[in-house]
Motif scaffolding. Structure first.
Motif, mmCIF file in Angstrom:
data_model
loop_
_atom_site.group_PDB
_atom_site.id
_atom_site.type_symbol
_atom_site.label_atom_id
_atom_site.label_comp_id
_atom_site.label_asym_id
_atom_site.label_seq_id
_atom_site.Cartn_x
_atom_site.Cartn_y
_atom_site.Cartn_z
ATOM 1 N N UNK A 154 0.807 -1.224 0.000
ATOM 2 C CA UNK A 154 0.000 0.000 0.000
ATOM 3 C C UNK A 154 0.833 1.264 0.000
ATOM 4 N N UNK A 155 2.063 1.184 0.462
ATOM 5 C CA UNK A 155 2.866 2.391 0.574
ATOM 6 C C UNK A 155 2.425 3.250 1.749
ATOM 7 N N UNK A 156 2.789 4.518 1.711
ATOM 8 C CA UNK A 156 2.558 5.390 2.857
ATOM 9 C C UNK A 156 1.237 6.150 2.827
ATOM 10 N N UNK A 157 0.536 6.154 1.693
ATOM 11 C CA UNK A 157 -0.626 7.026 1.549
ATOM 12 C C UNK A 157 -1.970 6.337 1.748
ATOM 13 N N UNK A 158 -2.023 5.021 1.627
ATOM 14 C CA UNK A 158 -3.309 4.319 1.647
ATOM 15 C C UNK A 158 -3.649 3.850 3.066
ATOM 16 N N UNK A 159 -4.846 4.176 3.560
ATOM 17 C CA UNK A 159 -5.240 3.698 4.890
ATOM 18 C C UNK A 159 -5.466 2.184 4.903
ATOM 19 N N UNK A 160 -5.063 1.554 6.005
ATOM 20 C CA UNK A 160 -5.319 0.141 6.234
ATOM 21 C C UNK A 160 -6.132 0.006 7.514
ATOM 22 N N UNK A 161 -7.257 -0.665 7.411
ATOM 23 C CA UNK A 161 -8.101 -0.951 8.561
ATOM 24 C C UNK A 161 -8.002 -2.428 8.891
ATOM 25 N N UNK A 162 -8.256 -2.771 10.147
ATOM 26 C CA UNK A 162 -8.406 -4.170 10.550
ATOM 27 C C UNK A 162 -9.748 -4.287 11.253
ATOM 28 N N UNK A 163 -10.562 -5.230 10.810
ATOM 29 C CA UNK A 163 -11.819 -5.498 11.517
ATOM 30 C C UNK A 163 -11.583 -6.610 12.525
ATOM 31 N N UNK A 164 -11.874 -6.320 13.784
ATOM 32 C CA UNK A 164 -11.780 -7.292 14.874
ATOM 33 C C UNK A 164 -13.164 -7.612 15.417
ATOM 34 N N UNK A 165 -13.361 -8.848 15.833
ATOM 35 C CA UNK A 165 -14.405 -9.169 16.789
ATOM 36 C C UNK A 165 -13.761 -9.033 18.164
ATOM 37 N N UNK A 166 -14.242 -8.096 18.964
ATOM 38 C CA UNK A 166 -13.558 -7.787 20.223
ATOM 39 C C UNK A 166 -13.838 -8.805 21.318
ATOM 40 N N UNK A 188 -6.633 2.186 11.517
ATOM 41 C CA UNK A 188 -7.912 2.301 12.217
ATOM 42 C C UNK A 188 -8.465 0.905 12.419
ATOM 43 N N UNK A 189 -9.182 0.714 13.529
ATOM 44 C CA UNK A 189 -9.735 -0.593 13.857
ATOM 45 C C UNK A 189 -11.255 -0.538 13.850
ATOM 46 N N UNK A 190 -11.811 -1.439 13.072
ATOM 47 C CA UNK A 190 -13.247 -1.551 12.841
ATOM 48 C C UNK A 190 -13.745 -2.634 13.793
ATOM 49 N N UNK A 191 -14.476 -2.237 14.832
ATOM 50 C CA UNK A 191 -14.725 -3.142 15.953
ATOM 51 C C UNK A 191 -16.143 -3.697 15.944
#
Length: 358
Positions: A222-234, A261-264
């Motif tokens: 992705x390089x430095x400009x693209x956001x990466x999210x992780x979806x967790x089941x908390x 960012x974390x998608x919870x």
């Protein structure tokens, strides 16, 4: 000023508001080849036209056995990439950010459609496949999966990285890694589904290893400009399972590895679990992960009104809200929410100006 309609910037991407479309599985690829069709264009394009800040694809498999059902979309070949590119162009033309959820279903793969009267795992002779997992432990009445060999895990990391590259080439502006709802990466994280005795099992560090390797590999693409999210089941909502404390720790590690960012969400790992549903019931988990990881989060789960979404963001408990069923009921929810909150939007499509709330 509405908090919900205040733009948010992450790395090189700015979202016009904090009202985002959650991944919504459609099980609509009738040819079973992973290629999104006109249904996906209209389904996702409607949310973009309706004013959402982020439009996220359904769980999109990084390889054929990573699909939940044979009718799922994928992003492992050129034809799939080209079809997604058409959809992405329309989403972006309407001012929304186009995001893709990269996924592997693990032991919950090869299942019948949700509206099919048949339940459980689709047999190979009917177009299914042998599911894989960290350990040979079945989900409920599904088929017992094959335990992945240690030597196979590098290939899964490579599949996520290749899917990320294809996604970027298709024009997606945001990548989400699916580590929730009982699918493969969640299966590795939870001690209820991961009883391995190699470097990918046992301690929390080992159970998180595959996810962190994937985050690093996707960030490299992705390089430095693209956001990466992780979806967790908390939480697994089950004794001795994955919980909010572990989620907060691993989210911190994932942030160090390149996630933004974390998608919870919660649940999905244990069959038959009773979840105490109520409006916004998962918001406290998002708030916990935000505090534990010092990273922004999104909240999801029975968020259905403009006032509720506004309060969640304005209070700082989450930085954005993901909406699913309410968005399906009303793809133009953002227009209605803006009216109810007294916000004048400047991104109504001119073709729809006569329908503006007054």
């Amino acid at each position: 000023m509405s908090a919900l309609f205040t733009p948010l910037s992450i790395r090189g991407t700015t979202f016009r508001n904090r009202l985002w479309v959650a991944p919504l599985c459609q099980y609509s690829v009738d040819k079973q080849d992973g290629v999104p069709i006109d249904w996906h264009l209209v389904h996702l394009g409607g949310f973009a036209l309706g004013g959402a800040g982020l439009v996220m694809t359904e769980a999109t498999a990084v390889n054929p056995v990573g699909r939940i059902s044979p009718q799922d979309t994928g992003i492992w070949n050129d034809e799939q990439q080209e079809s997604w590119a058409r959809i992405v162009r329309f989403i972006r033309s309407q001012g929304a950010v186009a995001g893709i959820q990269l996924a592997h279903a693990g032991r919950k793969g090869s299942t019948w459609l949700h509206w099919d009267p048949r339940e459980g795992t689709v047999p190979v002779e009917d177009g299914g496949w042998e599911p894989v997992a960290p350990s040979a432990i079945a989900f409920g009445d599904y088929a017992t999966p094959r335990s992945l060999e240690t030597s196979e895990l590098a290939g899964i990391v490579e599949d996520f990285a290749a899917a990320a590259r294809r996604s970027l080439d298709a024009g997606f502006e945001l990548l989400e890694i699916h580590a929730a709802h009982g699918y493969l990466l969640h299966e590795f994280l939870s001690p209820l589904s991961n009883v391995r005795d190699d470097q990918y099992g046992g301690s929390l560090e080992n159970r998180a290893r595959l996810l962190l390797e994937i985050v690093r590999a996707v960030r490299a693409e992705a390089g430095d400009e693209v956001p990466i999210l992780v979806r967790f089941s908390a939480t697994d909502w089950a004794e001795d399972g994955w919980d909010a404390e572990q989620t907060g720790v691993v989210a911190g590690w994932a942030a160090e590895a390149g996630a933004d960012l974390f998608d919870i969400s919660t649940g999905g790992l244990v069959s038959g679990t009773r979840i105490p549903l109520s409006p916004g019931y998962q918001v406290p988990f998002a708030e916990h992960v935000k505090d534990a990881s010092s990273a922004p989060v999104s909240a999801v789960g029975l968020i259905t009104t403009a006032q509720q979404a506004e309060e969640i963001v304005a209070s700082g408990r989450a930085d954005a809200v993901m909406m699913g069923r309410e968005m399906m009921r009303d793809p133009h929810f953002a227009w209605r929410a803006a009216h109810e909150l007294g916000v004048q939007l400047d991104y109504y499509p001119p073709q729809y100006w006569r329908a503006k709330f007054r």
